[in-house]
Design a protein around this motif. Structure first.
Motif, PDB file in Angstrom:
ATOM      1  N   GLY A 108       0.831  -1.195   0.000  1.00 58.01           N
ATOM      2  CA  GLY A 108       0.000   0.000   0.000  1.00 58.01           C
ATOM      3  C   GLY A 108       0.865   1.243   0.000  1.00 58.01           C
ATOM      4  N   ARG A 133      -2.746  -1.833  -8.814  1.00 55.53           N
ATOM      5  CA  ARG A 133      -4.195  -1.940  -8.964  1.00 55.53           C
ATOM      6  C   ARG A 133      -4.718  -0.681  -9.640  1.00 55.53           C
ATOM      7  NH1 ARG A 133      -7.159  -5.938  -6.514  1.00 55.53           N
ATOM      8  NH2 ARG A 133      -6.194  -7.156  -4.845  1.00 55.53           N
ATOM      9  N   ALA A 134      -5.987  -0.753 -10.077  1.00 55.65           N
ATOM     10  CA  ALA A 134      -6.584   0.373 -10.796  1.00 55.65           C
ATOM     11  C   ALA A 134      -6.649   1.629  -9.944  1.00 55.65           C
ATOM     12  CB  ALA A 134      -7.978  -0.007 -11.292  1.00 55.65           C
ATOM     13  N   ASP A 135      -6.687   1.470  -8.616  1.00 55.25           N
ATOM     14  CA  ASP A 135      -6.786   2.649  -7.759  1.00 55.25           C
ATOM     15  C   ASP A 135      -5.487   3.447  -7.696  1.00 55.25           C
ATOM     16  OD1 ASP A 135      -5.138   1.079  -6.182  1.00 55.25           O
ATOM     17  OD2 ASP A 135      -6.552   0.882  -4.520  1.00 55.25           O
ATOM     18  N   GLY A 136      -4.387   2.886  -8.202  1.00 53.12           N
ATOM     19  CA  GLY A 136      -3.117   3.592  -8.197  1.00 53.12           C
ATOM     20  C   GLY A 136      -2.486   3.714  -6.831  1.00 53.12           C
ATOM     21  N   GLN A 137      -3.053   3.048  -5.828  1.00 53.27           N
ATOM     22  CA  GLN A 137      -2.572   3.161  -4.452  1.00 53.27           C
ATOM     23  C   GLN A 137      -2.021   1.851  -3.902  1.00 53.27           C
ATOM     24  OE1 GLN A 137      -2.766   6.289  -2.899  1.00 53.27           O
ATOM     25  NE2 GLN A 137      -3.453   6.926  -4.915  1.00 53.27           N
ATOM     26  N   THR A 138      -2.224   0.761  -4.645  1.00 53.79           N
ATOM     27  CA  THR A 138      -1.844  -0.557  -4.142  1.00 53.79           C
ATOM     28  C   THR A 138      -1.123  -1.341  -5.231  1.00 53.79           C
ATOM     29  OG1 THR A 138      -3.856  -0.534  -2.798  1.00 53.79           O
ATOM     30  CG2 THR A 138      -2.688  -2.614  -2.963  1.00 53.79           C
ATOM     31  N   TRP A 139      -0.010  -1.923  -4.865  1.00 58.58           N
ATOM     32  CA  TRP A 139       0.804  -2.700  -5.802  1.00 58.58           C
ATOM     33  C   TRP A 139       0.699  -4.168  -5.422  1.00 58.58           C
ATOM     34  CZ3 TRP A 139       5.162  -5.844  -5.922  1.00 58.58           C
ATOM     35  CH2 TRP A 139       5.851  -5.931  -7.141  1.00 58.58           C
ATOM     36  N   LYS A 212     -10.908  -9.841  -2.836  1.00 57.20           N
ATOM     37  CA  LYS A 212      -9.894  -8.925  -3.334  1.00 57.20           C
ATOM     38  C   LYS A 212      -8.710  -9.664  -3.945  1.00 57.20           C
ATOM     39  CE  LYS A 212     -10.945  -5.266   0.013  1.00 57.20           C
ATOM     40  NZ  LYS A 212     -10.437  -4.527   1.208  1.00 57.20           N
ATOM     41  N   PRO A 428     -19.739  -3.205  -8.061  1.00 54.83           N
ATOM     42  CA  PRO A 428     -18.805  -2.499  -8.943  1.00 54.83           C
ATOM     43  C   PRO A 428     -19.506  -1.374  -9.685  1.00 54.83           C
ATOM     44  CG  PRO A 428     -19.444  -4.588  -9.921  1.00 54.83           C
ATOM     45  CD  PRO A 428     -20.015  -4.578  -8.532  1.00 54.83           C
TER      46      PRO A 428
END
Length: 447
Positions: A108, A133-139, A212, A428
């Protein structure tokens, strides 16, 4: 006042002031008849006024060079204000120095910037692949991390000279196998759900975390969601049938993931599959006919015989779950029989199939005489068997019996608005349609 020791004689200042002998003089208010009077002939009261004003002006003049105007600065001008230092992207989780970290952990980020990248290396310097991830906050690491291993995380673009390190947990004593009802490299029908089964029940409070880590990527992208049929089975389906030609990449990233209070996923499972042509089978009990359509075109109509009144066929949306060239069917105590049946295609767990029934050809297209299956002739059974693949949809309508939810891959027997409620995560969000653009001109490229 910044002047030479001898003063600044004769220098005219702002607002009519004069500098003489190191003293700033101003024109007097009231009776001033000449320059001489202004300089020498004023009375004591006027002198006191000049002295007071001179003191004020002298104080201001001390901030400037002789005869120069004070510098003026716009209050909105921030040219001299130091630039705000950009906040660095850092690792928010796992915490630096953390131990006993799950091998299914994700990285994160805090203050993540577009294009931020993450690098993980183990003690040997080997790099772990992964993606954001798509949120750009989690790898998300592309594979399960190793047990009892130290890792170092570095975030690109960060001005933080430190690096985050953590150590994963030891291999757990109790693990649960996880499987998917798909084979790698196979082609499936447009109604094929992603069916995930757990070797034992998982905790309800872990469902959201599990979802998830069940990763489905479709190309072209299509909106989909998970539905928990039980504590050991969860399905994934798109909002509408899969588009023909879709490629699916399924990763059950459950290796080392907590599934119960004391058990963890045994390992990751990865499958890549393809969605084939769109074949749809529909049977109407009123006409005793099955319509077979491929890619929107009816290619055959087949006479059928459904379940008799004591053992009616189910009405609802089903999916071909399994196929075999022959199976032995056995009745129960109330209706005992043993029969070898050919070209069978299973559509419910309870035992409803599409199959060849040479003994009921005279009834097919006219009346229902089966034990709940869809009877067709030998020739039609062979033709259909050679045409279908797992995941093809089969819908029956008009019978007195409603298809029981969960009696097979019944995913399409609920509308999307109801299906999304079976997920442990929020529904979603469907992406907004792309804005329409004007039609290209005759000379424009349309490639």
């Amino acid at each position: 006042m910044v002047c030479n020791r001898g003063g600044c004689p004769g220098v005219k200042g702002a607002a009519g002031t004069w500098h003489e002998g190191g003293i700033t003089r101003l024109p007097l208010p009231g009776r001033i008849s000449s320059t001489k009077e202004a300089v020498m002939g004023f009375n004591a009261r006027s002198a006191r006024t000049v002295i007071a004003v001179a003191a004020l002006v002298g104080g201001l003049g001390a901030m400037t060079a002789c005869g120069s105007k004070p510098a003026w600065k716009n209050p909105g001008d921030k040219s001299d204000t130091p630039a705000t230092k950009e906040v660095a992207t850092t690792v928010a989780a796992p915490a630096n120095g953390a131990t006993d970290v799950s091998t299914a952990t994700e990285i994160g980020l805090a203050n993540a910037k577009p294009g931020s990248t993450v690098t993980i290396t183990d003690a040997t310097g080997a790099t772990v692949a992964g993606s954001m991830r798509a949120d750009g906050q989690t790898w998300v690491p592309a594979t399960q991390l190793k047990y009892a291993t130290a890792y170092t995380v570095t975030v690109s673009g960060s001005d933080d000279s430190g690096k985050t390190t953590f150590t994963t947990m030891a291999k757990p004593g109790k693990t649960i196998n996880v499987s998917v009802a798909m084979a790698d490299g196979k082609t499936y029908g447009v109604a094929m759900p992603v069916v995930v089964r757990f070797g034992s029940d998982v905790s309800k409070d872990q469902r959201a975390n599990i979802e998830k880590r069940l990763l489905v990527t479709s190309n072209p992208p299509q909106l989909g969601v998970w539905y928990w049929f039980s504590n050991n089975e969860v399905h994934y389906r798109p909002k509408d049938y899969w588009q023909s030609g879709t490629t699916l990449s399924v990763r059950l990233a459950t290796g080392g993931l907590q599934l119960t209070g004391s058990a963890y996923g045994a390992k990751d499972v990865t499958v890549n599959a393809t969605i084939g042509r769109k074949l749809v089978m529909e049977t109407d009990d009123a006409s005793h006919q099955m319509t077979v359509a491929q890619d929107g075109q009816v290619i055959r109509t087949i006479p059928v015989s459904l379940g008799k009144s004591s053992t009616p066929s189910s009405s609802g949306a089903m999916v071909v779950m399994d196929k075999n060239k022959s199976e032995v069917f056995k009745g129960d105590a109330s209706d005992p029989y043993v029969e070898t049946v050919y070209y069978v295609q299973r559509v419910t767990i309870g035992g409803q199939y599409i199959h060849a029934a040479p003994w009921s050809v005279g009834d097919q297209g006219k009346r229902n005489v089966s034990h709940g299956c869809t009877n067709v002739s030998q020739d039609n059974a062979i033709w259909l068997y050679n045409l279908t693949i797992l995941g093809d949809p089969y819908t029956v309508k008009g019978t007195p019996r409603k298809l029981a939810w969960g009696d097979g891959w019944t995913d399409w027997d609920k509308p999307w608005e109801e299906y999304v409620k079976g997920s442990a995560l929020p529904a979603p969000v469907e992406p907004a349609p792309a804005a329409s653009s004007p039609a290209p001109s005759a000379s424009a490229s349309t490639n």
